[in-house]
Design an enzyme around this catalytic site. Sequence first.
Site, short mmCIF file in Angstrom:
data_model
loop_
_atom_site.label_atom_id
_atom_site.label_comp_id
_atom_site.label_asym_id
_atom_site.label_seq_id
_atom_site.Cartn_x
_atom_site.Cartn_y
_atom_site.Cartn_z
N ASN A 53 -41.73 81.52 57.37
CA ASN A 53 -40.56 80.75 56.95
C ASN A 53 -40.79 80.08 55.60
O ASN A 53 -41.92 79.87 55.17
CB ASN A 53 -40.25 79.68 58.00
CG ASN A 53 -41.31 78.59 58.04
OD1 ASN A 53 -41.26 77.63 57.27
ND2 ASN A 53 -42.28 78.75 58.91
N LYS A 181 -47.38 67.06 63.45
CA LYS A 181 -46.99 66.87 62.06
C LYS A 181 -45.50 66.58 61.97
O LYS A 181 -44.71 67.17 62.71
CB LYS A 181 -47.34 68.09 61.21
CG LYS A 181 -47.09 67.90 59.72
CD LYS A 181 -47.68 69.03 58.90
CE LYS A 181 -46.82 70.27 58.89
NZ LYS A 181 -47.36 71.32 58.00
N LYS A 183 -42.13 65.55 59.03
CA LYS A 183 -41.66 65.56 57.65
C LYS A 183 -41.39 64.14 57.17
O LYS A 183 -40.92 63.29 57.93
CB LYS A 183 -40.37 66.39 57.54
CG LYS A 183 -40.51 67.82 58.01
CD LYS A 183 -41.55 68.59 57.22
CE LYS A 183 -41.64 70.03 57.67
NZ LYS A 183 -42.66 70.79 56.90
N ASP A 212 -45.82 65.49 55.92
CA ASP A 212 -45.59 66.59 54.99
C ASP A 212 -44.39 66.27 54.11
O ASP A 212 -43.28 66.04 54.61
CB ASP A 212 -45.35 67.87 55.80
CG ASP A 212 -45.19 69.11 54.94
OD1 ASP A 212 -45.33 69.01 53.70
OD2 ASP A 212 -44.95 70.19 55.51
N GLU A 238 -49.53 65.71 53.07
CA GLU A 238 -49.42 67.13 52.69
C GLU A 238 -48.41 67.41 51.59
O GLU A 238 -47.31 66.85 51.59
CB GLU A 238 -49.04 67.94 53.94
CG GLU A 238 -48.84 69.43 53.67
CD GLU A 238 -48.52 70.22 54.93
OE1 GLU A 238 -47.91 71.29 54.81
OE2 GLU A 238 -48.89 69.76 56.04
N GLU A 264 -49.64 75.94 50.72
CA GLU A 264 -48.79 76.93 51.39
C GLU A 264 -47.87 77.64 50.41
O GLU A 264 -47.38 78.73 50.71
CB GLU A 264 -47.95 76.27 52.49
CG GLU A 264 -46.86 75.35 51.98
CD GLU A 264 -46.04 74.74 53.11
OE1 GLU A 264 -44.87 75.12 53.24
OE2 GLU A 264 -46.57 73.90 53.85
N ASP A 291 -51.12 80.88 53.08
CA ASP A 291 -50.47 81.64 54.15
C ASP A 291 -50.56 83.12 53.83
O ASP A 291 -50.02 83.58 52.82
CB ASP A 291 -49.01 81.19 54.25
CG ASP A 291 -48.24 81.84 55.39
OD1 ASP A 291 -48.52 83.01 55.73
OD2 ASP A 291 -47.34 81.18 55.93
N HIS A 321 -50.76 77.72 56.77
CA HIS A 321 -49.35 77.48 57.06
C HIS A 321 -48.80 78.68 57.83
O HIS A 321 -49.33 79.78 57.78
CB HIS A 321 -48.61 77.32 55.73
CG HIS A 321 -47.12 77.44 55.82
ND1 HIS A 321 -46.45 78.63 55.65
CD2 HIS A 321 -46.16 76.51 56.05
CE1 HIS A 321 -45.16 78.44 55.76
NE2 HIS A 321 -44.95 77.16 56.00
N GLU A 340 -51.63 76.24 61.84
CA GLU A 340 -50.40 75.55 62.18
C GLU A 340 -49.79 76.21 63.41
O GLU A 340 -50.04 77.37 63.71
CB GLU A 340 -49.42 75.64 61.00
CG GLU A 340 -48.16 74.81 61.16
CD GLU A 340 -47.35 74.74 59.88
OE1 GLU A 340 -46.61 73.75 59.71
OE2 GLU A 340 -47.44 75.67 59.04
#
Length: 388
Positions: A53, A181, A183, A212, A238, A264, A291, A321, A340
């Site tokens: 994603n 985690k 946001k 993050d 992050e 990431e 990633d 990630h 993750e």
Amino acid sequence: MRIVEVREKTASIASPIANAYIDFSKMTCSVVAVITDVIRDGRPVVGFGFNSNGRYGQGSLMRERFLPRLMEADPDDLVDVAHNNLDPFAIWKTLMTNEKPGGHGERSVAVGTLDMAIWDAMAKIEGVPLWRLLADRYRDGVADDRVWVYAAGGYYYPGKDLGALQDEMKSYRDRGYRVVKMKIGGEPLKDDLKRIEAVLKIVGDGQNLCVDVNGRFDLKTAIEYGNAIRSYNLYWYEEVGDPLDYALQAELGKHYDKPMATGENLFSHQDARNLIRFGGMNKERDFLQFDCALSYGLVEYLRTLDVLKEHGWSSRRVVPHGGHQMSLNIAAGLHLGGNESYPDVFKPFGGFADGIAVHDSYVSLPQIPGVGFEAKAELYKVMKGLLD
């Protein structure tokens, strides 16, 4: 031995969630099937892959540039004779023929998606899980039998109040995740602090929480937030600024002395090298999140790990990630620090094999050949649809 066909399609992973920088209301990903002429259990071996994603589906790049190069190549040039298998390095070189250096943007996602499908096929041809193949070839046969994982969530969502955020985090803890985690950066600092404190009431110690920013902050804001959250002693802070702003990252490190994480949205070993050279990252404290499916695949990931080793970084400081099975196999086979996990978002691509529980933030891997997509029923249904 040859690749006889590659099929691809774009799948929706749209969701009303958002981070500090983007929403996912129109998010897509590419799904590919690499069909070989190798027969196992009466059927052709097929390698599957998809991209993580945050980057959209790459079908047009595959169809217009990369797949024609692959299918026009001499099949004998794509075979690893020593292992009687496909040669991922030769295939990667073929895909990247006539590509200029630099500019590691969307093409890295297209190549990475195809590359991961090649490795899935290779492990199936060899009859072993991908993590076992990697350990045997690159780690003297020593693999991790379980991988540390954390639950990624805490997205901004319409109408999501502090109680709903707490319920989400409690559900992760109830499912075996110790570290979670969330946001930040999408609301004013005072409101984000309330959100962080609400989550800390659920997870307890700050070492059980990562935050993050998704690259949203300028330096002034990054330092302001860092000063405000320092006392929480969080697991990490992050992707605070733009991923290519190495000067910002380096300066932030002079003001924030707790663990940070980024990477990431860096898509090559050259990007990784620049981060290590100029980003002020601390190899004893910080984490790197490259990633595989976004950064040219596993062939390039091996180069990235070599760059880190040359600069004195342990592979244990790498926590990819993506929250998917591809990175999980790499983590187990190449001795990374963890992976993750997406327990609830980006389905069916996020998450791991069915029936494998998380215990104190550790997860084991399926024992079937390849990446293990076939052990995740909802995902395999999507992938198998490419073959119908």
